[in-house]
Design a protein around this motif. Structure first.
Motif, PDB file in Angstrom:
ATOM      1  N   UNK A 298       0.835  -1.190   0.000  1.00 40.31           N
ATOM      2  CA  UNK A 298       0.000   0.000   0.000  1.00 40.31           C
ATOM      3  C   UNK A 298       0.876   1.248   0.000  1.00 40.31           C
ATOM      4  N   UNK A 299       0.307   2.365  -0.422  1.00 39.36           N
ATOM      5  CA  UNK A 299       1.047   3.615  -0.489  1.00 39.36           C
ATOM      6  C   UNK A 299       0.149   4.747  -0.025  1.00 39.36           C
ATOM      7  N   UNK A 300       0.720   5.739   0.660  1.00 34.14           N
ATOM      8  CA  UNK A 300      -0.060   6.917   1.023  1.00 34.14           C
ATOM      9  C   UNK A 300      -0.316   7.773  -0.212  1.00 34.14           C
ATOM     10  N   UNK A 301      -1.258   8.687  -0.084  1.00 38.84           N
ATOM     11  CA  UNK A 301      -1.494   9.638  -1.157  1.00 38.84           C
ATOM     12  C   UNK A 301      -0.404  10.705  -1.166  1.00 38.84           C
ATOM     13  N   UNK A 302      -0.161  11.273  -2.319  1.00 38.23           N
ATOM     14  CA  UNK A 302       0.863  12.306  -2.454  1.00 38.23           C
ATOM     15  C   UNK A 302       0.215  13.545  -3.055  1.00 38.23           C
ATOM     16  N   UNK A 303       0.386  14.692  -2.379  1.00 35.91           N
ATOM     17  CA  UNK A 303      -0.091  15.974  -2.887  1.00 35.91           C
ATOM     18  C   UNK A 303       1.088  16.940  -2.924  1.00 35.91           C
ATOM     19  N   UNK A 304       0.887  18.042  -3.611  1.00 32.89           N
ATOM     20  CA  UNK A 304       1.969  19.018  -3.730  1.00 32.89           C
ATOM     21  C   UNK A 304       1.426  20.416  -3.443  1.00 32.89           C
ATOM     22  N   UNK A 305       2.240  21.216  -2.758  1.00 31.86           N
ATOM     23  CA  UNK A 305       1.893  22.604  -2.479  1.00 31.86           C
ATOM     24  C   UNK A 305       3.100  23.483  -2.759  1.00 31.86           C
ATOM     25  N   UNK A 306       2.848  24.745  -3.041  1.00 31.24           N
ATOM     26  CA  UNK A 306       3.902  25.739  -3.221  1.00 31.24           C
ATOM     27  C   UNK A 306       3.675  26.843  -2.200  1.00 31.24           C
ATOM     28  N   UNK A 307       4.661  27.028  -1.331  1.00 33.60           N
ATOM     29  CA  UNK A 307       4.561  28.013  -0.257  1.00 33.60           C
ATOM     30  C   UNK A 307       5.833  28.843  -0.245  1.00 33.60           C
ATOM     31  N   UNK A 308       5.669  30.143  -0.323  1.00 32.81           N
ATOM     32  CA  UNK A 308       6.810  31.063  -0.279  1.00 32.81           C
ATOM     33  C   UNK A 308       7.866  30.678  -1.298  1.00 32.81           C
ATOM     34  N   UNK A 309       7.429  30.431  -2.543  1.00 28.70           N
ATOM     35  CA  UNK A 309       8.296  30.103  -3.671  1.00 28.70           C
ATOM     36  C   UNK A 309       9.107  28.820  -3.437  1.00 28.70           C
ATOM     37  N   UNK A 310       8.549  27.910  -2.656  1.00 25.01           N
ATOM     38  CA  UNK A 310       9.206  26.627  -2.402  1.00 25.01           C
ATOM     39  C   UNK A 310       8.170  25.516  -2.560  1.00 25.01           C
ATOM     40  N   UNK A 311       8.539  24.464  -3.293  1.00 26.40           N
ATOM     41  CA  UNK A 311       7.622  23.358  -3.554  1.00 26.40           C
ATOM     42  C   UNK A 311       7.789  22.263  -2.504  1.00 26.40           C
ATOM     43  N   UNK A 312       6.655  21.734  -2.030  1.00 25.45           N
ATOM     44  CA  UNK A 312       6.676  20.674  -1.021  1.00 25.45           C
ATOM     45  C   UNK A 312       5.879  19.471  -1.541  1.00 25.45           C
ATOM     46  N   UNK A 313       6.378  18.258  -1.240  1.00 28.51           N
ATOM     47  CA  UNK A 313       5.634  17.026  -1.470  1.00 28.51           C
ATOM     48  C   UNK A 313       5.006  16.581  -0.160  1.00 28.51           C
ATOM     49  N   UNK A 314       3.708  16.307  -0.193  1.00 24.59           N
ATOM     50  CA  UNK A 314       2.979  15.873   1.009  1.00 24.59           C
ATOM     51  C   UNK A 314       2.587  14.411   0.872  1.00 24.59           C
TER      52      UNK A 314
END
Length: 788
Positions: A298-314
């Motif tokens: 199984x795998x968790x879900x992956x989302x992406x956000x951009x905060x203060x000109x920096x990209x994050x993988x969730x």
């Protein structure tokens, strides 16, 4: 010849030699260019692959940290749920003392004092609990339709009793926050534990989460709720110490999409708040799913956000309580690991270019050697026989040839028991035996021998008719029926099965692929019917096969509708008590003419039509009913799919409860049946063992005998497979293997059953080896009734 003619011939010779040398030179240059370009391309592909592997490894590391954090959170949440359950059990116990245990406590005030003391002790003895309460229905432990609601809070120093003012639990904040509006207790259902979102309790002046579970009396009636309170700080602490990279963070959202993480404690409060706002905008509570923390598939879900000109993988998923747990990792910190790799790649590519130039001349000289090595591509390196590629070519060139596929029986067991080196020796010896047999065949057959792959060989020849191929197959088995290989003073008996095909008269141009497929079908049919060999029947078209399947399907459905599925019972002899002590229940079907149909005929079609569940349910009901009035133990066969089927499990539990004969029930699990989820199987075993049932592993010793089954599944009985027992009086190897299984079982305090005990000689060996039980034709074949 005059001198002018001689000079002309010499000049032509020089021109010819120059042309040849020039052609060779250009060929070498072309090969160098092609080789250089090819190696350069391969180097780039290889280095790009290395980069992808490193990225995958990094992602796996991040995933491992995530799984560990999720596992810790789930462990903590389970402990909170277990504590809440124990509180409900406390409330149910005091209810029982007042109303169900001969009225041991007639003084309600004394009972209330005892209950409140127990609640105080429970609250103070569980680290981290902030509150506890029991909310009974009216007139329970309190007369005149009043509510008795003992509840306490704990601030870390002092326990304080809450003034509930005889109010109904329906007026409490936790009830409106967590209990569904249409909630109603139904008798027989499993207790649920409800989690509230984080809410502010004005009475206690704090943000908290409450866990609620119903209290049920011995008759299954609802008597109230048990609650436990936990401050939001305890939940936040669960994710305060999770770190993947320097800029990573963990977060936890409750079911109302409110932030419970420690992001708010960050030094950079503005950036932390921006992260929280971006996460909340995703509404993850509506899009996440639950998965088991340590389930590798199984795998968790992956989302992406951009905060203060920096990209994050969730990475995020739901927890057991309905919250959403996740970690965020800056994408640039994930990619940073690739920077050294890219520098290394450039260095490697430059070095490769230099090396390729130096290697080009050497590789050109190797071309001739490589051409010679192409011959080996058509030969099996182990046996020296022509391989599958040569077989394909030969069949395409000789479409009117007949084909015999020869496959060794249970060859994988030889590799498993004695190692690959022994398996190689067996293949070499068997190939030698086949080669000697082929040389004895008439030259008119023009036979060729091939090693197809592994333990499979092919004999191709100009067989004129089916009689010729039958004669060849009979001669083959006569020649090699007693084939043995001596390995380290162990005499190994080698059996084999054949499938043959003749060219169809309707089409003399069968492709090689179709010929091998038809021969493989014939081989499979031979194994299904326990034959030495089988010849493919061209007259049996697909239409005939479909008609046969339709007939079998209709026959099975009619048997189900007319109640013509029933168990047969085969006796099992107790070698210590010298009597029949138990029976194995075997499924049988009766056709419309009251004739028995072999299980091998209808079980496969039942599986394909998804009717095997109905067959299992019928067997459970009829076997329990039959043995409910008999003193014998009895066993029922279950597959892995049965063990995880809710309807079958419910049927078993109902039968165990209704008939109350669990101490005489044995469930047999097929040893060769692949177990995909041990947790589900172990859960089933624990449930039935509570009724006194026992677990047996069936067909132990066939295929890959998985000893992990015995260690993880807490089995009680091992049934030794018939392939070892049927020839134990003649085969020393079978005796040695059986002795090992019996010794192993005794050390684990497991009982053993020998299957296929068909004669007195076999029974004598079984008793001598100390096998506990015997089953087979010697003691009785399956019958619709038990012995009197």
């Amino acid at each position: 010849m005059n001198s002018g003619s001689a000079r002309t011939l010499s000049k032509l010779n020089e021109i010819l030699n120059d042309n040849i040398r020039q052609s060779i030179l250009w060929l070498i240059v072309l090969l160098i260019v092609l080789l250089f370009g090819g190696m350069w391309t391969l180097s780039n592909l290889n280095l790009n692959y290395s980069q992808r592997v490193i990225v995958d490894l990094r992602n796996e590391q991040i995933s491992e940290v995530y799984r560990t954090g999720l596992g810790r959170i789930e462990y903590e949440q389970k402990s909170l749920e277990e504590f809440t359950t124990s509180v409900s059990q406390l409330g149910e116990t005091f209810y029982s003392l007042r109303y169900e245990t001969n009225n041991l406590f007639t003084d309600e005030r004394q009972l209330q004092n005892e209950l409140e003391t127990a609640l105080r002790d429970t609250l103070i003895n569980f680290d981290g609990a902030a509150g506890i309460g029991l909310w009974y229905e009216p007139n329970i432990l309190s007369g005149n339709q009043r509510h008795y609601n003992p509840a306490f809070v704990f601030d870390g120093n002092e326990i304080t009793k809450i003034n509930t003012q005889d109010a109904s639990y329906e007026m409490r904040d936790w009830f409106t926050q967590a209990i569904p509006a249409n909630w109603r207790w139904e008798r027989g259902r499993i207790k649920d534990i409800y989690w509230t979102p984080v809410y502010f309790d004005a009475r206690k002046n704090r943000a908290q989460i409450t866990l609620i579970t119903p209290m049920i009396n011995a008759r299954g009636h609802f008597i109230g709720f048990a609650t436990t309170d936990w401050t939001a700080d305890r939940i936040i602490d669960l994710v305060s110490y999770i770190e993947v990279t320097q800029g990573s963070f963990a977060f936890l959202l409750d079911s109302n999409n409110r932030n419970l993480s420690s992001l708010s404690l960050s030094d950079d409060t503005r950036h932390a708040q921006n992260l929280i706002n971006s996460i909340l905008e995703l509404q993850l509570t509506q899009h996440s799913h639950y998965f088991e923390a340590f389930n590798r598939e199984a795998s968790p879900l992956i989302s992406r956000i951009n905060v203060d000109q920096r990209s994050y993988s969730l990475l995020h998923s739901n927890t057991l309580s309905g919250m959403v747990f996740g970690i965020g990792v800056p994408q640039d910190e994930i990619d940073a690991v690739l920077i050294p790799v890219k520098h290394i790649n450039q260095t490697i590519l430059f070095t490769t270019a230099i090396i390729l130039i130096l290697l080009s001349a050497y590789l050109i000289r190797r071309i001739i050697r490589l051409l010679a090595d192409l011959r080996t591509a058509y030969t099996d390196s182990l046996t020296g026989l022509a391989n599958r590629l040569r077989l394909t070519q030969y069949l395409n060139q000789h479409p009117n040839s007949g084909l015999i596929l020869i496959n060794l029986d249970r060859f994988s067991e030889i590799n498993s028991l004695f190692g690959n080196q022994c398996g190689d020796s067996v293949l070499i010896a068997f190939a030698k035996g086949l080669n000697e047999f082929q040389q004895e065949l008439p030259n008119t057959l023009e036979t060729k021998l091939f090693s197809v792959y592994g333990d499979e060989f092919a004999l191709v020849g100009q067989f004129s008719n089916e009689g010729a191929i039958h004669d060849t197959l009979s001669a083959l088995f006569l020649r090699l029926k007693a084939f043995n290989v001596l390995w380290h003073e162990q005499l190994l008996s080698i059996d084999f099965t054949c499938g043959a095909v003749l060219p169809s008269s309707a089409s003399s141009a069968l492709t090689s692929n179709k010929q091998t497929t038809q021969a493989a079908i014939a081989l499979h049919e031979a194994r299904q019917q326990s034959l030495h060999y089988c010849v493919y029947d061209h007259s049996q078209s697909k239409d005939a096969l479909y008609a046969e399947n339709q007939f079998r399907a209709r026959q099975l459905r009619e048997a189900l509708n007319d109640d013509r599925i029933f168990p047969y019972f085969q006796p099992i002899y107790d070698n210590n008590q010298h009597c029949i002590s138990k029976y194995e229940c075997l499924i049988r079907m009766q056709n419309e003419h009251n004739e028995l149909v072999s299980p091998g005929v209808f079980l496969d079609i039942a599986h394909r039509l998804r009717l095997d569940r109905q067959l299992t349910l019928i067997m459970i009901e009829k076997c329990f009913r039959h043995f409910s009035i008999l003193p014998y133990e009895f066993s029922i066969n279950l597959s892995y799919s049965d063990l995880v089927d809710p309807s079958i499990i419910a049927k078993i539990m109902d039968a165990l409860h209704s008939y109350n004969i669990g101490h005489r029930v044995i469930f047999e699990i097929l040893e060769s049946d692949g177990i995909k989820n041990y947790a589900e199987v172990i859960h089933f075993i624990q449930k039935v063992k509570a009724y006194g049932c026992r677990i047996a592993i069936d067909d132990f010793g066939t295929g890959y005998s998985n000893f992990e089954h015995l260690l993880r599944l807490n089995v009680d009985i091992i049934k030794i497979d018939a392939s070892l027992i049927k020839c134990i009086h003649e085969d020393q190897n079978a005796r040695i293997l059986t002795q090992g299984i019996v010794t192993f079982a005794k050390q684990l305090n497991l009982q053993t059953v020998a299957e296929f005990v068909h004669c007195e000689a076999v029974q004598h060996q079984i008793a001598e080896l100390g096998v506990d039980f015997s089953q087979g034709a010697y003691f009785g074949m399956p019958s619709p009734s038990t012995l009197s």
